[in-house]
Design a protein around this motif. Structure first.
Motif, PDB file in Angstrom:
ATOM      1  N   LEU A 106      -6.398  -2.158  -7.316  1.00 54.56           N
ATOM      2  CA  LEU A 106      -6.344  -3.288  -6.382  1.00 54.56           C
ATOM      3  C   LEU A 106      -7.635  -3.400  -5.585  1.00 54.56           C
ATOM      4  N   THR A 107      -8.002  -4.611  -5.327  1.00 54.24           N
ATOM      5  CA  THR A 107      -9.191  -4.856  -4.514  1.00 54.24           C
ATOM      6  C   THR A 107      -8.912  -6.108  -3.667  1.00 54.24           C
ATOM      7  N   HIS A 108      -9.874  -6.465  -2.814  1.00 57.13           N
ATOM      8  CA  HIS A 108      -9.740  -7.674  -2.001  1.00 57.13           C
ATOM      9  C   HIS A 108      -8.393  -7.746  -1.269  1.00 57.13           C
ATOM     10  N   LEU A 132       1.665  -1.591  -7.375  1.00 54.55           N
ATOM     11  CA  LEU A 132       1.411  -2.680  -6.418  1.00 54.55           C
ATOM     12  C   LEU A 132       1.592  -2.197  -4.982  1.00 54.55           C
ATOM     13  N   PRO A 133       1.169  -3.005  -4.020  1.00 57.75           N
ATOM     14  CA  PRO A 133       1.318  -2.587  -2.629  1.00 57.75           C
ATOM     15  C   PRO A 133       2.739  -2.112  -2.335  1.00 57.75           C
ATOM     16  N   ASN A 134       2.817  -1.039  -1.592  1.00 56.81           N
ATOM     17  CA  ASN A 134       4.113  -0.444  -1.274  1.00 56.81           C
ATOM     18  C   ASN A 134       4.768  -1.247  -0.142  1.00 56.81           C
ATOM     19  N   TRP A 135       5.960  -1.769  -0.428  1.00 55.23           N
ATOM     20  CA  TRP A 135       6.659  -2.582   0.576  1.00 55.23           C
ATOM     21  C   TRP A 135       7.618  -1.768   1.428  1.00 55.23           C
ATOM     22  N   LEU A 136       7.779  -0.483   1.061  1.00 51.80           N
ATOM     23  CA  LEU A 136       8.822   0.319   1.707  1.00 51.80           C
ATOM     24  C   LEU A 136       8.489   0.857   3.096  1.00 51.80           C
ATOM     25  N   HIS A 187      -5.455 -10.588 -11.411  1.00 42.98           N
ATOM     26  CA  HIS A 187      -4.134 -11.058 -11.013  1.00 42.98           C
ATOM     27  C   HIS A 187      -4.005 -10.896  -9.503  1.00 42.98           C
ATOM     28  N   ARG A 188      -3.387 -11.874  -8.879  1.00 41.26           N
ATOM     29  CA  ARG A 188      -3.166 -11.771  -7.435  1.00 41.26           C
ATOM     30  C   ARG A 188      -1.683 -11.516  -7.165  1.00 41.26           C
ATOM     31  N   VAL A 189      -1.445 -10.599  -6.256  1.00 46.93           N
ATOM     32  CA  VAL A 189      -0.069 -10.329  -5.842  1.00 46.93           C
ATOM     33  C   VAL A 189       0.019 -10.551  -4.338  1.00 46.93           C
ATOM     34  N   ALA A 190       1.150 -11.036  -3.885  1.00 49.69           N
ATOM     35  CA  ALA A 190       1.347 -11.228  -2.451  1.00 49.69           C
ATOM     36  C   ALA A 190       2.712 -10.682  -2.054  1.00 49.69           C
ATOM     37  N   VAL A 191       2.738  -9.998  -0.934  1.00 43.49           N
ATOM     38  CA  VAL A 191       3.976  -9.444  -0.409  1.00 43.49           C
ATOM     39  C   VAL A 191       4.112  -9.893   1.038  1.00 43.49           C
ATOM     40  N   LEU A 200      -5.908  -8.290  -5.176  1.00 44.19           N
ATOM     41  CA  LEU A 200      -6.340  -8.776  -6.484  1.00 44.19           C
ATOM     42  C   LEU A 200      -6.523  -7.558  -7.392  1.00 44.19           C
ATOM     43  N   THR A 201      -6.212  -7.693  -8.666  1.00 47.68           N
ATOM     44  CA  THR A 201      -6.498  -6.563  -9.561  1.00 47.68           C
ATOM     45  C   THR A 201      -7.971  -6.614  -9.971  1.00 47.68           C
ATOM     46  N   THR A 202      -8.535  -5.453 -10.244  1.00 45.08           N
ATOM     47  CA  THR A 202      -9.994  -5.365 -10.385  1.00 45.08           C
ATOM     48  C   THR A 202     -10.542  -6.126 -11.593  1.00 45.08           C
TER      49      THR A 202
END
Ligand code: BGC
Length: 830
Positions: free
Chosen positions: A203-205, A95-99, A227-231, A221-223
């Motif tokens: 991941l896309t979008h 998932l997107p890297n938050w670090l 699934h949508r993820v938000a950080v 969004l996963t391709t």
């Protein structure tokens, strides 16, 4: 390995971690840089809470071949087709890297791998508090010395929160300090490049935004699973002189803020980065982006988040305590394994749709897939937090439809859980994989292993036996047992000449045998492990029906019971499954095993030294492990891991064979001397089996298993994730095997036998709603129940029965009847 737990070699008196390290039994420490070990260290420094986990990558690093930032949500998968693949494989998604967080002195380079000279680098995992501490002293090309202290957590108090505090001290310079903090949605899966189809962008979008001067967010969004993820991330500066306004810098797939602050020598500037992560798979969340932003708005300072997190870990440790003595060299590894187990399977998992990923949430090894490893995990959890086992078994139950289709595809009925599966429960086993010896692509027949459903069925029964949870047995357990029984009964063929049933074309846990010589991948006939397990499952499916028949109030509303014809057939199969024995009464791994050649182990050891990769080594030589009496891991001996000598004797005799339990030590020796331990699960099973006959070797096996992810950081596959089954299984050796703990007919039984390597063992278990403390040493066992309103617990210590009242303590001396280490001992251990 020792230096990892002792004082690190290059001590810096100014370093807070050198001068005030956490207590030795609660720490995992790394000092200095070691690029070749970085992947393993990142895995071992992973922080997680069962819902979310992030590898211990440096915040200033990107994926670059040495570093690999990875963030994962439990059960969050996506299917991606690799080159030349049409269907693709489901993988856990990076998932997107938050670090991302870095800094520079005005006019200098951004702090990054390879930039500046790192005079001191010290990383410590404080296991008790669940905090990753890091201290770095870096000198830039203008000789400016900057000290960086970081505290990082993934909250055990709020599963959606993670936080990183960075304190920067300009030791010998003043001027403008630029800080850059961001979120990176440009990540790909690339942690396990040697596995087929495991790399790619899931991941896309990607969309980003800035809420205010402190807060940015990113969603993706996963391709294919959509699934949508938000950080959302808030970066707040504390300390320093005049500040310049923060500016947001959106990139194509990332967003960051740059903040400039004036500093003077010795002054501390703290940067608090607090992050909230949500997905559309979360319950009670309709839109992850607003949920993440709102969570941040409601979240206080780093210290507020830390205080709740530490309190949550304290409560968890109180439930999962397993002490072997603060001074014991293996106390810290015991806690390291417990820590990572709990970071993967925490109480938050109870509310998720997630299974037991073989490599934890610590990397992308095996695509994050689920195998049969739960067999090594649930018996441990059953006695700590049984709600977790129940939730994880329900994960299987929700995938019964997929398992039923898989059974139909295999030409039979019932349910067949695939060897490897992800979120959908479909079969994700690879058809080809890379040889770890030559790197070449080779056929992979491991997917022929159909024994996962046997493991699930076994765990259902053990869970029920331990908890007495009738509602689970009725709602899910019964059906899992019956569908497993149905599958195997469907595969069994009747031979009227011998009045025997055969199960042909199968593969046991030992992955070195997938067919007969010259017929790789075609399976084997009458595997002892499978046939005995099938006999057991057929009997227990019937027993479960009986239990529920006695409790009409909880009987399932749906019709799941077997028909009368099925029942009769199951009973017959259970009594007449075929087994084979070698000449000296040793159970043969499968039909025809005795005809295989013996390997010259001595020659191979001389040639290669380490034989853990024996199968691929033979393959490299144009040979095939199928030709030999060699095992990758425990197979026949798994039966002794799962059943006591008494149970196994009853099972085999119940199938109409003579079986002398006195042959068990010889059976253990026979297979152990032919096993390469190519799976980390192997040493767990063998440590258990040896506890009955050779406690010294058992303990040696146990410490090797406990050290699985700690030893050999250069070469270990731990860079792709921990080995969860080996972790939990090792802890269970201490919890159940060395205490001789078993639940039989609603009695909690103990028959402790510590190996010489242990002076004492102290742990807390949960049994039928009660918290019970066990203290075992070589002379006595002390058992205490927490005060409460529950009924007394029926306990037996070495067949001495007594009721244990809530709030009471009973100490029982252990007569020195236990044979010395190394002497055969066939008394019941489980
Ligand atoms: C072992 C399997 C195990 C898998 C995942 C393999 O190496 O042979 O038994 O399930 O790893 O841990």
């Amino acid at each position: 390995m020792e230096e990892e737990y002792g004082v690190p070699p290059d001590v810096d008196p100014e370093c807070e971690l050198c001068s005030r390290p956490p207590p030795a039994g609660w720490v995992l420490a790394y000092c200095g840089e070691a690029p070749g070990e970085e992947g393993t260290r990142e895995t071992m420094l992973t922080l997680g809470n069962g819902y979310l986990a992030s590898r211990g990558a440096d915040p200033e690093a990107r994926a670059d071949g040495v570093h690999y930032p990875g963030t994962y949500l439990a059960g969050f998968h996506n299917r991606l087709a690799g080159p030349g693949q049409s269907d693709g494989t489901e993988s856990i998604v990076n998932l997107p890297n938050w670090l991302p967080l870095t800094f520079r002195a005005a006019g200098g380079e951004w702090f990054a791998p390879g930039q500046g000279r790192r005079v001191h680098e010290h990383r410590v995992l404080d296991l008790r508090r669940g905090v990753y501490l890091r201290e770095v002293l870096v000198v830039d090309r203008d000789q400016r010395r900057t000290r960086v202290r970081q505290r990082r957590l993934v909250s055990m108090a709020n599963p959606h929160l993670a936080a990183l505090e960075t304190t920067i001290v300009a030791e010998n310079w003043s001027g403008r300090l630029d800080i850059r903090s961001g979120l990176d949605g440009g990540v790909v899966n690339a942690n396990a490049p040697t596995e087929a189809g495991s790399c790619g962008r899931h991941l896309t979008h990607v969309a980003t935004g800035e809420d205010d001067a402190e807060t940015v967010w990113l969603t993706a969004l996963t391709t294919s699973s959509r699934h949508r993820v938000a950080v959302a991330a808030r970066t707040r500066i504390i300390g320093g002189g005049p500040r310049h306004r923060q500016t947001a810098v959106p990139g194509p797939d990332d967003v960051s803020q740059v903040i400039a602050v004036e500093v003077t020598p010795g002054e501390r500037v703290s940067v608090e980065k607090t992050v909230a992560i949500f997905s559309n798979r979360d319950r009670a969340v309709s839109e992850p982006v607003p949920a993440a932003r709102e969570e941040l708005r409601q979240t206080g300072s780093f210290d507020d988040v830390l205080a709740e997190h530490v309190a949550a870990w304290a409560r968890l440790w109180a439930r999962f305590r397993l002490d072997i003595g603060e001074q014991h060299a293996w106390q810290a590894p015991v806690r390291v394994q417990t820590f990572h187990l709990l970071q993967t399977l925490s109480p938050y998992v109870i509310d998720l749709d997630a299974g037991v990923p073989a490599r934890g949430l610590h990397g992308e090894g095996y695509h994050g897939h689920i195998f049969w490893d739960e067999l090594f995990v649930y018996p441990y959890l059953d006695l700590r937090m049984p709600e977790l086992t129940r939730a994880l078994l329900e994960y299987r139950y929700r995938r019964l439809t997929a398992a039923r289709r898989q059974a139909v595809a295999a030409g039979t009925a019932g349910a067949l859980f695939p060897w490897q599966s992800g979120e959908s429960g479909w079969d994700e086993s690879p058809a080809r994989s890379r040889s770890p010896v030559t790197g070449e692509w080779v056929d992979d027949y491991t997917g022929r292993q159909q024994h996962v459903n046997l493991a699930v069925a076994y765990c259902v029964w053990r869970y029920w036996e331990t908890t007495g949870d009738l509602s689970f047995l009725a709602a899910a357990g019964l059906e899992l047992l019956i569908e497993t029984a149905r599958f195997w009964a469907g595969l069994a063929t009747y031979d009227p000449d011998d009045d025997r049933y055969d199960i042909r074309g199968v593969m046991g846990p030992d992955e070195y045998h997938d067919g007969y010589p010259g017929r790789p991948g075609q399976g084997l006939d009458n595997c002892a492990y499978i046939n005995v397990m099938v006999g057991w499952v057929l009997g227990h499916a019937e027993e479960a029906c009986g239990v529920l028949a006695r409790h009409p109030g909880v009987r399932p509303w749906r019709e799941v019971d077997p028909t009368e014809d099925e029942r009769r057939r199951w009973e017959h199969i259970g009594r007449r499954l075929r087994l084979f024995f070698l000449d000296d009464g040793i159970l043969a791994q499968f039909e025809g095993y005795g005809d295989l050649a013996e390997l010259d182990w001595h020659r191979y050891r001389q040639r290669y030294g380490d034989l853990r990769l024996l199968g691929p080594l033979l393959q490299k030589e144009g040979d095939d492990a199928n030709r030999y009496r060699v095992s990758k891991q425990a197979d026949v001996l798994m039966l002794l891991y799962l059943f006591s000598a008494e149970e196994l004797t009853d099972l085999v005799r119940g199938m109409g064979y003579e079986f002398d339990p006195a042959r068990i030590p010889a059976t253990v020796d026979y297979y152990l001397s032919r096993t390469s331990h190519g799976s980390t699960l192997s040493r767990v099973a063998h440590a258990w089996v040896l506890a009955r006959t050779d406690r010294r070797r058992s303990f040696e096996m146990l410490v090797t298993a406990l050290g699985t992810d700690l030893a050999d950081p250069q070469h270990s596959s731990t860079r792709n994730g921990i080995h969860l089954g080996a972790s939990a299984g090792s802890l269970d050796i201490l919890q159940r095997c060395y205490t001789g703990l078993e639940i039989r007919r609603d009695v909690l039984r103990l028959n402790p036998q510590l190996p010489d390597g242990l002076d004492e063992l102290d742990c807390v278990i949960r049994y039928r709603n009660q918290l019970i403390n066990l203290h075992v040493d070589h002379d006595s066992v002390r058992i205490s129940a927490a005060p409460g309103a529950d009924q007394p617990v029926p306990v037996a210590v070495r067949e001495k029965f007594f009721p244990l009242d809530p709030g009471s303590t009973v100490t029982i001396a252990l007569p020195p009847a236990a044979p010395k280490d190394g002497a055969p001992d066939l008394r019941r251990q489980k």
